[in-house]
Design a protein around this motif. Structure first.
Motif, PDB file in Angstrom:
ATOM      1  N   HIS A 416       0.668  -1.222   0.189  1.00 33.76           N
ATOM      2  CA  HIS A 416      -0.120   0.105   0.148  1.00 33.76           C
ATOM      3  C   HIS A 416       0.967   1.447  -0.222  1.00 33.76           C
ATOM      4  O   HIS A 416       0.519   2.375  -0.535  1.00 33.76           O
ATOM      5  CB  HIS A 416      -0.953  -0.271   1.332  1.00 33.76           C
ATOM      6  CG  HIS A 416      -0.151   0.117   2.360  1.00 33.76           C
ATOM      7  ND1 HIS A 416       0.402  -0.916   3.257  1.00 33.76           N
ATOM      8  CD2 HIS A 416       0.386   1.324   3.169  1.00 33.76           C
ATOM      9  CE1 HIS A 416       1.078  -0.527   4.284  1.00 33.76           C
ATOM     10  NE2 HIS A 416       1.058   0.803   4.137  1.00 33.76           N
ATOM     11  N   GLN A 417       1.947   1.027   0.740  1.00 26.85           N
ATOM     12  CA  GLN A 417       2.998   2.289   0.961  1.00 26.85           C
ATOM     13  C   GLN A 417       3.319   2.609  -0.704  1.00 26.85           C
ATOM     14  O   GLN A 417       3.561   3.817  -1.072  1.00 26.85           O
ATOM     15  CB  GLN A 417       4.121   1.876   1.828  1.00 26.85           C
ATOM     16  CG  GLN A 417       5.353   3.026   1.730  1.00 26.85           C
ATOM     17  CD  GLN A 417       6.557   2.357   2.667  1.00 26.85           C
ATOM     18  OE1 GLN A 417       6.679   1.170   2.378  1.00 26.85           O
ATOM     19  NE2 GLN A 417       7.111   3.187   3.363  1.00 26.85           N
ATOM     20  N   MET A 418       3.958   1.683  -1.350  1.00 21.83           N
ATOM     21  CA  MET A 418       4.454   1.809  -2.531  1.00 21.83           C
ATOM     22  C   MET A 418       3.454   2.382  -3.620  1.00 21.83           C
ATOM     23  O   MET A 418       3.655   3.213  -4.506  1.00 21.83           O
ATOM     24  CB  MET A 418       4.965   0.755  -3.191  1.00 21.83           C
ATOM     25  CG  MET A 418       6.098   0.152  -2.412  1.00 21.83           C
ATOM     26  SD  MET A 418       7.636   1.306  -2.863  1.00 21.83           S
ATOM     27  CE  MET A 418       7.675   2.018  -1.035  1.00 21.83           C
ATOM     28  N   TRP A 419       2.034   1.802  -3.470  1.00 22.95           N
ATOM     29  CA  TRP A 419       1.159   2.303  -4.339  1.00 22.95           C
ATOM     30  C   TRP A 419       0.738   3.708  -4.084  1.00 22.95           C
ATOM     31  O   TRP A 419       0.492   4.467  -4.930  1.00 22.95           O
ATOM     32  CB  TRP A 419      -0.137   1.333  -4.066  1.00 22.95           C
ATOM     33  CG  TRP A 419      -0.310   0.285  -4.986  1.00 22.95           C
ATOM     34  CD1 TRP A 419       0.318  -0.126  -6.174  1.00 22.95           C
ATOM     35  CD2 TRP A 419      -0.448  -1.376  -4.526  1.00 22.95           C
ATOM     36  NE1 TRP A 419       0.035  -1.237  -6.670  1.00 22.95           N
ATOM     37  CE2 TRP A 419      -0.421  -2.087  -5.522  1.00 22.95           C
ATOM     38  CE3 TRP A 419      -1.043  -1.738  -3.206  1.00 22.95           C
ATOM     39  CZ2 TRP A 419      -0.485  -3.586  -5.524  1.00 22.95           C
ATOM     40  CZ3 TRP A 419      -1.251  -3.097  -3.240  1.00 22.95           C
ATOM     41  CH2 TRP A 419      -1.321  -4.041  -4.480  1.00 22.95           C
ATOM     42  N   GLN A 494      -6.173  -9.046   3.275  1.00 21.57           N
ATOM     43  CA  GLN A 494      -6.005 -10.000   4.251  1.00 21.57           C
ATOM     44  C   GLN A 494      -4.568 -10.580   4.113  1.00 21.57           C
ATOM     45  O   GLN A 494      -4.375 -11.639   4.857  1.00 21.57           O
ATOM     46  CB  GLN A 494      -7.081 -11.151   3.958  1.00 21.57           C
ATOM     47  CG  GLN A 494      -8.507 -10.348   4.321  1.00 21.57           C
ATOM     48  CD  GLN A 494      -9.403 -11.816   4.065  1.00 21.57           C
ATOM     49  OE1 GLN A 494      -9.325 -12.685   4.513  1.00 21.57           O
ATOM     50  NE2 GLN A 494     -10.747 -11.068   3.678  1.00 21.57           N
ATOM     51  N   TRP A 495      -3.791 -10.189   3.351  1.00 22.17           N
ATOM     52  CA  TRP A 495      -2.532 -10.507   3.276  1.00 22.17           C
ATOM     53  C   TRP A 495      -1.469  -9.598   3.618  1.00 22.17           C
ATOM     54  O   TRP A 495      -1.674  -8.416   3.470  1.00 22.17           O
ATOM     55  CB  TRP A 495      -2.009 -11.130   1.940  1.00 22.17           C
ATOM     56  CG  TRP A 495      -2.660 -12.203   1.494  1.00 22.17           C
ATOM     57  CD1 TRP A 495      -3.957 -12.516   0.768  1.00 22.17           C
ATOM     58  CD2 TRP A 495      -2.333 -13.605   1.390  1.00 22.17           C
ATOM     59  NE1 TRP A 495      -4.304 -13.578   0.363  1.00 22.17           N
ATOM     60  CE2 TRP A 495      -3.376 -14.568   0.813  1.00 22.17           C
ATOM     61  CE3 TRP A 495      -1.090 -14.260   1.671  1.00 22.17           C
ATOM     62  CZ2 TRP A 495      -3.184 -15.819   0.595  1.00 22.17           C
ATOM     63  CZ3 TRP A 495      -0.854 -15.695   1.520  1.00 22.17           C
ATOM     64  CH2 TRP A 495      -1.811 -16.416   1.214  1.00 22.17           C
ATOM     65  N   MET A 496      -0.202 -10.097   4.163  1.00 25.58           N
ATOM     66  CA  MET A 496       1.010  -9.035   4.167  1.00 25.58           C
ATOM     67  C   MET A 496       1.392  -9.098   2.842  1.00 25.58           C
ATOM     68  O   MET A 496       2.209 -10.113   2.302  1.00 25.58           O
ATOM     69  CB  MET A 496       2.034  -9.736   5.118  1.00 25.58           C
ATOM     70  CG  MET A 496       1.575  -9.693   6.582  1.00 25.58           C
ATOM     71  SD  MET A 496       3.002 -11.050   7.481  1.00 25.58           S
ATOM     72  CE  MET A 496       1.856 -11.492   8.594  1.00 25.58           C
ATOM     73  N   GLY A 497       0.841  -7.828   2.181  1.00 21.25           N
ATOM     74  CA  GLY A 497       0.827  -8.124   0.667  1.00 21.25           C
ATOM     75  C   GLY A 497       2.176  -8.162  -0.078  1.00 21.25           C
ATOM     76  O   GLY A 497       2.480  -8.801  -0.876  1.00 21.25           O
ATOM     77  N   MET A 498       3.186  -7.341   0.562  1.00 20.60           N
ATOM     78  CA  MET A 498       4.708  -7.407   0.103  1.00 20.60           C
ATOM     79  C   MET A 498       5.401  -8.749   0.334  1.00 20.60           C
ATOM     80  O   MET A 498       5.997  -9.096  -0.671  1.00 20.60           O
ATOM     81  CB  MET A 498       5.059  -6.332   0.640  1.00 20.60           C
ATOM     82  CG  MET A 498       6.494  -5.818  -0.243  1.00 20.60           C
ATOM     83  SD  MET A 498       6.301  -5.430  -1.925  1.00 20.60           S
ATOM     84  CE  MET A 498       5.954  -3.602  -2.190  1.00 20.60           C
ATOM     85  N   GLU A 504       5.354 -15.112  -3.647  1.00 19.50           N
ATOM     86  CA  GLU A 504       4.766 -15.400  -5.008  1.00 19.50           C
ATOM     87  C   GLU A 504       5.994 -15.613  -6.101  1.00 19.50           C
ATOM     88  O   GLU A 504       6.335 -16.469  -6.925  1.00 19.50           O
ATOM     89  CB  GLU A 504       3.889 -14.662  -5.598  1.00 19.50           C
ATOM     90  CG  GLU A 504       3.017 -14.901  -6.813  1.00 19.50           C
ATOM     91  CD  GLU A 504       2.002 -14.089  -7.265  1.00 19.50           C
ATOM     92  OE1 GLU A 504       1.367 -13.600  -6.542  1.00 19.50           O
ATOM     93  OE2 GLU A 504       1.965 -13.888  -8.407  1.00 19.50           O
ATOM     94  N   LEU A 505       6.644 -14.367  -6.295  1.00 19.14           N
ATOM     95  CA  LEU A 505       7.569 -14.212  -7.398  1.00 19.14           C
ATOM     96  C   LEU A 505       8.962 -15.066  -7.093  1.00 19.14           C
ATOM     97  O   LEU A 505       9.943 -15.139  -8.050  1.00 19.14           O
ATOM     98  CB  LEU A 505       7.894 -12.714  -7.501  1.00 19.14           C
ATOM     99  CG  LEU A 505       6.750 -11.991  -7.817  1.00 19.14           C
ATOM    100  CD1 LEU A 505       7.103 -10.569  -8.101  1.00 19.14           C
ATOM    101  CD2 LEU A 505       6.065 -12.346  -9.164  1.00 19.14           C
ATOM    102  N   ASN A 567      -0.474  -7.580  -7.568  1.00 17.41           N
ATOM    103  CA  ASN A 567       0.791  -7.227  -7.139  1.00 17.41           C
ATOM    104  C   ASN A 567       1.462  -5.834  -7.586  1.00 17.41           C
ATOM    105  O   ASN A 567       0.695  -5.419  -8.164  1.00 17.41           O
ATOM    106  CB  ASN A 567       1.834  -8.273  -7.881  1.00 17.41           C
ATOM    107  CG  ASN A 567       1.930  -9.614  -7.126  1.00 17.41           C
ATOM    108  OD1 ASN A 567       1.442  -9.795  -5.850  1.00 17.41           O
ATOM    109  ND2 ASN A 567       2.008 -10.720  -7.911  1.00 17.41           N
ATOM    110  N   CYS A 568       2.362  -5.289  -6.762  1.00 16.87           N
ATOM    111  CA  CYS A 568       2.944  -3.907  -6.988  1.00 16.87           C
ATOM    112  C   CYS A 568       3.958  -4.124  -7.868  1.00 16.87           C
ATOM    113  O   CYS A 568       5.089  -4.415  -7.883  1.00 16.87           O
ATOM    114  CB  CYS A 568       3.480  -3.446  -5.594  1.00 16.87           C
ATOM    115  SG  CYS A 568       3.979  -1.800  -5.783  1.00 16.87           S
TER     116      CYS A 568
END
Lengths: 595, 191
Positions: A416-419, A494-498, A504-505, A567-568
């Motif tokens: 969210h910070q990067m977005w 609901q995820w620790m997105g980063m 994933e990557l 994904n960011c």
């Protein structure tokens, strides 16, 4: 109060018998401290007693955990340009402050943190709530003090403020044993010794400036790369930066910490650079022939792979911290100076020598940059049913743009910070507060409170993730108590997105411990704290919810349920070069509208 | 010997750089500091915190009225690391000046060691004879031991200790290097 009265009062306070605690408050008042963030405890009770007596002069904000006090002071400092001030007790109070101190050290935020200490005669005995505060905080502060006698309290406090704000700003701790807070001493308004010894260089070397400007004038593929140093140097520095960019017509990019120093609405703005920076910013950095770094420090999240970083460029580096020069990247023209003074000097030289840029070369360069821009690296796939996090931020951006209030944005740490950095435009300095260097989850809410306390009439929003926000959620209580109507805009996937994105990557989709089960109901949670809770589950909900958030003057949590798998992008994978960045798989196929 | 050189000490620090790093230089730094509580911890903490290497360290107050101490550090690293070390040291608030004696030119380096040798008979006589050659002074003596005081460059002290090993060396205490520039200039003039 008349001038004569003031003088008289000053003469009185020049040498006056006071307790140590009285001296602390007197010195803070003299330093112009209006707000102090803190949490009481045994070893600071005498100081709190004085705060009680001086409520009209210094406003104390009671946080709910000491970590919150430090981040709030950071938000206050960064949104005002003043020194932030915090007060915590000994032992656990001080250790809870450590994260905030380290955060301020890495992001160069001026803070003074007063910590209580057990009485001098108990130091070293493992007394109740004793910790070696100066020992623990030595590597995470710019400087720290253990006060030895009551008489030296005023000079230590004044010295601490001088150190915190001079040169490269940073956090300073003053550890004051409890018995000294009770002890009577003589308050002397003497000039602290340190002002004679600690005098960082701020004036640039003019030979270096002239050489730098000469190289700039000959540049064929130049770029400005600016950082938090421009913000820290004050509003004037940002104005001068705009003037210099206007004079030269060079493209400009900035680090995460430097956003707002140059207006994002300007067509010379390339967007943020680095790991999640735009395609055009990173390729411009990679292919440039002259790089003018002002107040940035070649952080690894910016440079990517060091040996492939901007291989063809002559590098000019303006930094107030001599140890930042040649630390990560070798530069050709180092200039140790305050950003404002260096920028002023560059403009003066440019005008005096009547330099002109190589227009033909610049036209070709801009054409190339516009080709890169066409990659549209921030594009994402829009959806009718699921809220894309980027879409939510675009809506927030539009709402803020339409609102007459000044707006301040803080963030937690993660996707969210990067977005937020990519999608929210910053046109003024000191409006953007984020934990850049340390990457502290839990920074955003207390920092937003600090910014809101400093700017009561402004619109202050913490762009958060549902994981980060839980790290300092207790500060909701603080926000509600002081009617600091911060808005918490949670991009809830609901995820620790980063973490999930990296897994994933880079870790074969093994999602180890990055999914948060049993999250609280954020709407009810907001209500439980006495705030307002709103939820958006579809793009249609979003407009209504944002409108309501903009309207209310209460503390609000907006729970935006976003696409869990987003994904960011773009992204420079760790250890890769700027020209090896990867774009969203959606970028080519979808949505060509510039964001 | 005052040029940049490689020092080949028998003992390695735990932070000894890995084999992939080349051009390791040894530099002698004179650090003039305000003698306040914690200043030594601050200097040393900077080295450990950033993974720099200290080979030798001496510290003492040199000006009581000005409460100034002088820290002499012999450190090693690549040229870039040495420059970083100096820049980082200069950022510390109580640090007044940092001088790289290795770069500033001719300087004198001395180290003092107390060397305890135990033995009787021929080895005892040989130890005394060698001590004389090295101008090491016996400062304590029993019928089966000597303590020698030796001053000199690190290399000289190393050589003496090596010679004493087969002659009953039991204990060594070394001060580390104290260094000062040659000639009439002081620290302040070196600017």
């Amino acid at each position: 109060m008349t001038q004569a009265n003031l003088k008289e009062q000053e003469a009185q306070t020049n040498e006056k018998q006071m307790t140590g605690a009285e001296m602390v408050i007197q010195a803070l008042i003299e330093q112009g401290v209006e707000v102090i963030f803190g949490y009481p405890g045994g070893a600071v009770l005498p100081i709190y007693d004085e705060i009680f007596k001086n409520q009209d002069k210094i406003k104390h904000i009671l946080v709910r955990q000491e970590g919150g006090a430090l981040h709030a002071a950071e938000g206050y400092a960064r949104s005002t340009g003043k020194v932030g001030c915090a007060l915590v007790t000994s032992g656990p109070g001080a250790t809870n402050a450590v994260t905030g101190l380290t955060d301020a050290l890495l992001d160069s935020i001026p803070l003074v943190c007063i910590t209580g200490q057990v009485p001098t005669f108990l130091i070293g005995t493992d007394a109740f709530q004793e910790a070696d505060t100066t020992g623990i905080t030595r590597p995470c502060t710019k400087h720290n003090y253990l006060v030895q006698t009551a008489n030296e309290i005023p000079s230590k406090v004044h010295e601490a403020f001088h150190v915190a704000r001079s040169g490269r700003p940073g956090p300073v701790v003053i550890d004051i044993p409890k018995n000294l807070q009770f002890e009577k001493g003589t308050y002397q308004k003497d000039k602290p010794k340190v002002e004679q010894t600690y005098t960082p260089v701020t004036e640039p070397n003019m030979h270096a400036i002239e050489e730098a400007v000469r190289i700039m004038a000959q540049a064929k593929r130049p770029v400005f790369y600016t950082g938090g140093g421009v913000i820290n140097a004050g509003k004037k520095a940002s104005e001068l930066l705009r003037e210099l960019v206007e004079l030269t017509n060079f493209p400009i990019t900035s680090t995460l910490m430097g956003l707002g120093a140059f207006p994002a609405s300007d067509d010379k703005w390339l967007g943020m650079l680095g790991m999640h920076g735009t395609y055009e910013a990173n390729w411009t950095m990679h292919d440039c022939d002259v790089m003018i770094n002002i107040g940035a420090r070649f952080d690894d999240r910016v440079t990517g792979r060091v040996d492939k970083f901007s291989p063809k460029s002559t590098k000019i580096h303006v930094d107030i911290d001599a140890s930042s020069i040649n630390k990560n990247i070798k530069v050709d023209i180092p200039i140790v100076a305050d950003a404002e003074k260096a920028l002023q000097a560059m403009i003066d030289v440019w005008k005096r020598k009547q330099y002109k840029t190589d227009q033909d070369a610049l036209n070709i360069w801009w054409k190339q940059i516009n080709e890169w821009r066409k990659k549209n690296s921030l594009a994402y796939k829009k959806d009718d049913k699921i809220i894309k996090p980027q879409y939510a931020l675009e809506k927030l951006r539009d709402a803020m743009a339409a609102d007459p209030r000044d707006s301040y944005v803080t963030t937690e740490v993660g996707q969210h910070q990067m977005w937020a950095a990519q999608f929210l435009p910053f046109n003024h300095p000191n409006r953007w507060m984020t934990s850049g260097g340390l990457g502290t989850m839990g920074y955003g809410l207390p920092a937003a409170i600090g910014a809101q306390i400093a700017h009561p009439d402004a619109f202050v929003v913490d762009v958060a993730g549902e994981a980060s926000i839980l790290m300092n959620i207790q500060e909701m209580s603080c926000a509600v108590q002081y009617r600091a109507p911060v808005k918490i805009f949670i991009l809830n996937n609901q995820w620790m997105g980063m973490v999930r994105q990296w897994q994933e990557l880079l870790h074969g989709e093994r999602y180890s411990e990055s999914y948060t089960e049993s999250l609280p109901d954020f709407v009810k949670l907001a209500e439980a704290y006495g705030g307002i809770g709103l939820r958006a589950e579809t793009p249609d909900d979003l407009d209504k919810v944002i409108a309501e958030m903009m309207k209310t003057d209460r503390v609000t949590i907006v729970d935006v349920c976003v696409d869990q798998k987003e994904n960011c992008f773009p992204m420079i994978p760790s250890g890769k070069a700027h020209n090896e960045m990867i774009l969203s798989p959606d970028a080519a196929a979808f949505d060509k509208t510039l964001v | 010997m005052n040029q940049t050189r490689k020092r080949n000490r028998g003992t390695k620090s735990v932070y000894a750089p890995g084999p992939e790093q080349e051009n390791i230089e040894s530099h002698t730094l004179a650090i003039i500091v305000r003698n306040e509580p914690g200043v030594l911890a601050r200097v040393i903490g900077l080295f450990t915190g950033r993974g720099y290497n200290i080979d030798s360290l001496t510290v003492a107050e040199v000006d009581h009225e000005e409460t100034t101490s002088r820290i002499t550090i012999v450190c090693s690293g690549t040229p870039d690391v040495i420059i970083q070390i100096k820049a980082q040291l200069e950022q510390l608030i109580p640090v007044k000046r940092v001088r790289d004696l290795t770069i500033f030119g001719p300087h004198v380096e001395r180290e003092l060691a107390l060397v305890k040798v135990a033995g009787t008979g021929d080895t005892r006589i040989e130890a005394l004879r060698l001590a004389d050659v090295f101008r090491a002074k016996p400062v304590d003596s029993t019928l089966e031991s000597f303590i020698f005081e030796i001053t000199g460059t690190t290399e000289k002290v190393d050589a003496f200790i090596d010679l004493m090993k087969p002659l009953g060396l039991v204990d060594v205490s070394r001060t580390g290097i104290a260094a000062i520039s040659r000639g009439a200039t002081t620290h302040d003039d070196l600017d």
